[in-house]
Design a protein around this motif. Structure first.
Motif, PDB file in Angstrom:
ATOM      1  N   SER A   1      -0.600   4.019   0.823  1.00 25.94           N
ATOM      2  CA  SER A   1      -1.208   4.830   1.875  1.00 25.94           C
ATOM      3  C   SER A   1      -0.522   4.643   3.220  1.00 25.94           C
ATOM      4  O   SER A   1      -0.515   5.559   4.042  1.00 25.94           O
TER       5      SER A   1
ATOM      6  N   SER B   1       0.802  -1.216   0.000  1.00 26.12           N
ATOM      7  CA  SER B   1       0.000   0.000   0.000  1.00 26.12           C
ATOM      8  C   SER B   1       0.837   1.270   0.000  1.00 26.12           C
ATOM      9  O   SER B   1       1.780   1.406   0.793  1.00 26.12           O
TER      10      SER B   1
ATOM     11  N   THR C   1      -3.744   1.740  -3.282  1.00 27.55           N
ATOM     12  CA  THR C   1      -3.875   2.923  -2.434  1.00 27.55           C
ATOM     13  C   THR C   1      -4.500   2.599  -1.088  1.00 27.55           C
ATOM     14  O   THR C   1      -4.477   3.436  -0.191  1.00 27.55           O
ATOM     15  N   SER C   2      -5.087   1.418  -0.944  1.00 21.82           N
ATOM     16  CA  SER C   2      -5.912   1.023   0.204  1.00 21.82           C
ATOM     17  C   SER C   2      -7.177   1.879   0.223  1.00 21.82           C
ATOM     18  O   SER C   2      -7.162   3.045  -0.174  1.00 21.82           O
TER      19      SER C   2
END
Length: 428
Positions: A93, A91, A121-122
């Motif tokens: 993020s 991820s 990106t989650s």
């Protein structure tokens, strides 16, 4: 045609863990993962792919939701395979670019140049809570951060020239520091000085995969990705997506062929079509309708708890605000239901079997013919093969579908992995 084996949990069917043949606790057993990797490599797959979610998901009491760290698993698989590519999810993020660059470069070295990063990106609020956030940032901000993190990772990967390590024992010089540079990345979201403390990877850089289908996701993939994983269940819509992504790559100054489009396919292959259909019925028979209905409600942003399962999909479905994680999935699922005239119960079965991906049920020849049509008609460069239950359905694909693809000249089961061919064409 490229083939990528998708391995998440025990397979793509949410109820597969309940099948009599299934070892429901296998996901924490190293032997389970090494067995699948060896089967996929022996079958000729170009790569295998591990998905990941950084949270114990909702309704975890009704389906398999635990997930081990893909880096740990892929490192183990690197030791028991020789050719197959190893793609893992991480991820942007929640991971710092230095960690991402270092881990994937390390995996690339350990595997001899077979590593790939699936950039996500989650989006799940439960993931945000695990990292101290009250909620996930909005969609556009997540992709802006993803671009910043990815740019930093690419800079770190390029901070070493390929011949920086000279290891001159006589002169006592290990490294030519003139060939190692700082990156001094100062982005909107992340900063890193560099250089990386891992030498340049055997591929130059690991392969990049990405699965976003929103406007922001498509533009991100067109800028950075080598592989685009996509959810498509209709040939015409898949062709539109394919053309759009190739055009976007061109607008970013990239050769269109450097961006490979891989729709997901959920194959249920058997010696006869009747046997394949029987297996699908058996798998769907273990679905927990209440759980599938709650998951569909989450995807569609619509509470369906009071809906009648054997009625058509209510007309208001899809009009609500979709969750952050399903901006593109809503259109796919609603499109399937309307196009095929599915009842709500039938749509739940489609959701359980593959979450909206192309479902292919039949003989090896029939499934291969579907794949050939998509390949020949400009809808796919390859496929993410999402076996409903591991290892049986993966092995059925290897035994029944791959020989048909090979015989037709669509697939070379013994050829050089697509990872090594395509990463050289990707963005710098």
């Amino acid at each position: 045609m490229g083939l990528n084996a998708v391995i998440y949990g025990l397979g793509s069917h949410e109820a597969g863990w309940r099948m009599p043949e299934s070892n429901a606790l296998a996901s924490t057993d190293l032997g389970y993962w090494t067995d699948i990797a060896r089967r996929a490599e022996a079958g000729g797959f170009d790569a295998l792919f591990l998905g990941d979610v950084l949270a114990l998901q909702q309704s975890a009491d009704r389906h398999l939701s635990d997930a081990m760290d893909p880096f740990i698993i892929l490192s183990a698989l690197a030791a028991v395979t020789e050719r197959i590519g190893l793609i893992g999810t991480a991820s942007t993020s929640f991971d710092h670019p230095f960690h991402l660059a270092r881990r994937f470069a390390s995996l690339d070295h350990l595997s001899g140049g077979r590593a790939g990063w699936n950039v996500v990106t989650s989006s799940n609020a439960l993931e945000a809570h695990n990292f101290g956030l009250d909620a996930m940032p909005e969609h556009g901000e997540r992709y802006a951060r993803a671009a910043d993190v990815t740019a930093a990772v690419l800079a770190l990967w390029s901070s070493w020239q390929a011949d920086a390590r000279i290891a001159d024992k006589q002169a006592g010089r290990y490294l030519d520091l003139a060939k190692v540079r700082t990156v001094d990345h100062h982005g909107q979201f992340v900063r890193t000085r560099g250089p990386l403390n891992v030498p340049r990877s055997p591929q130059g850089r690991p392969l990049l995969a990405q699965a976003g289908a929103s406007e922001a996701g498509r533009d991100f993939a067109a800028r950075y990705a080598d592989l685009v994983f996509t959810v498509q269940a209709d040939l015409a819509e898949a062709q539109l997506f394919y053309r759009d992504m190739k055009a976007r790559a061109s607008r970013h100054g990239r050769p269109p062929e450097s961006l490979l489009i891989y729709p997901g396919i959920v194959p249920i292959a058997a010696p006869t079509r009747a046997q394949a259909e029987e297996r699908l019925v058996q798998l769907n028979g273990f679905m927990v309708p209440e759980h599938a209905l709650a998951k569909l409600s989450e995807f569609l942003g619509t509470d369906l708890s009071a809906a009648q399962l054997d009625d058509p999909l209510p007309p208001f479905v899809g009009a609500g605000a979709p969750s952050q994680s399903s901006q593109s999935r809503v259109a796919v699922l609603v499109g399937i239901a309307k196009r095929e005239g599915l009842s709500l119960r039938q749509l739940l079965m489609r959701l359980a079997s593959g979450r909206g991906h192309l479902l292919a049920v039949g003989t090896g020849a029939e499934i291969a013919a579907t794949m050939q049509e998509w390949f020949d008609q400009g809808a796919a460069d390859g496929f993410n093969v999402m076996a409903p239950l591991m290892p049986a359905d993966l092995q059925s694909f290897v035994d029944l579908v791959i020989p048909e693809l090979t015989a037709s000249g669509l697939f070379n089961a013994s050829g050089e992995t697509l990872l090594r061919q395509r990463v050289q064409l990707g963005p710098a």
